[in-house]
Design a protein around this motif. Sequence first.
Motif, PDB file in Angstrom:
ATOM      1  N   THR A  24      15.261  28.256  10.839  1.00 20.32           N
ATOM      2  CA  THR A  24      16.541  27.634  10.499  1.00 20.32           C
ATOM      3  C   THR A  24      16.627  27.450   8.998  1.00 20.32           C
ATOM      4  N   ASP A  62      21.718  34.273  16.634  1.00 25.76           N
ATOM      5  CA  ASP A  62      22.752  33.457  16.002  1.00 25.76           C
ATOM      6  C   ASP A  62      24.139  33.846  16.476  1.00 25.76           C
ATOM      7  N   THR A 113      26.110  28.122  11.483  1.00 28.60           N
ATOM      8  CA  THR A 113      25.550  29.209  12.274  1.00 28.60           C
ATOM      9  C   THR A 113      25.744  30.560  11.595  1.00 28.60           C
ATOM     10  N   ASN A 116      23.338  30.739   8.780  1.00 29.66           N
ATOM     11  CA  ASN A 116      21.994  30.939   9.330  1.00 29.66           C
ATOM     12  C   ASN A 116      21.736  32.434   9.518  1.00 29.66           C
TER      13      ASN A 116
END
Length: 632
Positions: A24, A62, A113, A116
């Motif tokens: 993460t 993801d 997200t 990420n």
Amino acid sequence: MKKISIHITKKIAGLTAGLLAGLTVISCSDKLDLQPVSSFTADTYYQTVSEVNTAVLGVYADLASGNLYGSNFMPIVGDNDQSHFGNRAGDDGDISRYTIATTNTYLPSYLTTLYNGVQRANLILQKIPKMSQYSSGTVTEKGNLRRYYGEALALRALFYFDLIRLFGDVPYTTQYPSASDNSHLPRTSRDTIYEHIIADMDTAVKYLPWQSAISNYEVERISKNAAFGLAARICLSAAGYSLRWDLKTGSGPSTMALRADSATRVPQLYQKAMNLCDSVILRGYNNLNNSYTQVFKDYCQDLYYPQESMFEIGFYYSASITNVSGRIGTANCFTINGSSKYKAGNNYLKCLPTYYFSFDPNDTRRKLAGTWEQIDATSARKGQVLGEIGIAKWRRDWCLSGTQIDNNQTGINWVMLRYSDILLMYAEASNYVNKGATGKAVQCFESVRKRAFGVAPYGSKPASLIGTTPTDYAGFFTAIVNERSWELGHEGWRKQDLIRWNLLASKIAETQLKLYNLTTAQGEFASQPAKMYYKYDVAQDTIGFSTTTFGTSTTSFPTGSSNWVTDLNPTFGASGYTPPASFSVMQAGRTTYKFGYFAYGFVHNKSEILPMPQTVIDSDPAITQCPAYLSN
């Protein structure tokens, strides 16, 4: 063609507890933080080719996050000229109907997200060329590493594409950050980002294998075929309209406009999109499934027809492994009572009746775009009211019995690219390049329509059903606008198509008027039937309707059976049938009836993108808000 069932997502699921937590890189704090927050050491990671493969699967994960295509992307699909969220309260309903505030909780989850995914891809792209196996490994090792490099490039491009279509100009970086890096980056012009990600896709296709060469037809991983198609989609968006304002000053007004270099660059982008699609067509591997319905049954039953389905976001239902399943087939499925044997269809995202009635009755796609049925707690089928017509492409009653055990989660994949999209993108781009429809463009366009109407080679219906295809530029463009709507309905691309054509505002206004006419029996809907009759065949588990075509008066008792419902009294229950509801009327003030909420807050030159979360604006001085949202 044999359909091959696979579960690449089982590999991704195994990563959830360990690797994904360690990788993460964007915190869920109150700012857009591009610095890594994990404890793993990037300098010593990726010693083996297997580790890289695992990391690439983590990037795919993801996309499957509940913050994106696993669930929270559903409101982005809603409230165009196809679908609506009704009067659903909460942050998701606010996004769909364009009443979104800068404090909406979905906004930071989207950003978190997507970034990420960007940073995981950045790390892979940074590390692979430094591995000894990349330059001096075996032929297999070098080939696999180049494939993974191409996948990471393509995935990063997809994350940035989603960032652009959601937020417009966004911070852009291709470097995995160290702790000392400045995490506060300003917005970068989307045109600049588009050029970078188009170049990345050009590089990716050099390294990716053709779809036919991938073991087990891994449609949940990006092939060369898919990369060509995804790149074409990006090119068409880069060539189209988008919401723009002065990035240097952060001031308004914000206006839908083409890029500044449109006179030269837009024709190049259309030409490139046409060539990219043609690369797939000429390869000869991909084709259309003979049955449009079967395409979506296969999605629900974990079967694959890879010649049509070119790229899917993979989900896998497991009662013991979390974060690997999605809500496809629940949130966007027609109403199914959770106590039924199929489990719940929540019908949050609904089909607009005006969209349903836009189809030719002979078009086989109509019954999947929307259905007038619902399933009750006893698993019996009954009729549905006008405002609750459900989507029937992804449906729990088609799912495998072993997956029908949860009221929210399914293992149904989200389709990202089908071959019919390639054919329609080619036809659109060719029309622009050639200032009219060429023979090949018409052939691609008509292939999609022939399948929809069961015309040869997809059936034996008369060719006249597909109508006459216009070949002038304006006529063919309008045909493309309509055909993309009918073919790709509810699949997540309609709103982006309308934005890039600068048609979202006019289509919403047109749909609002049609909904009003529909619910007040005016205009084209003046002759609508006041009632719809239905009956349920218990033995066959099927439901029949007296009419689903407006303009045909249904005032008398339908012939053929005494089991048709004929009474509107809500206490009527003869033969176990529930009465159908009369068509409701839109209420004044748009406060009580669900159609009154449709696109209620839409404002042209504002609502085409989402605002940056207020927490990001407050904490990161480098990022300015879209001026249209400064009053929120």
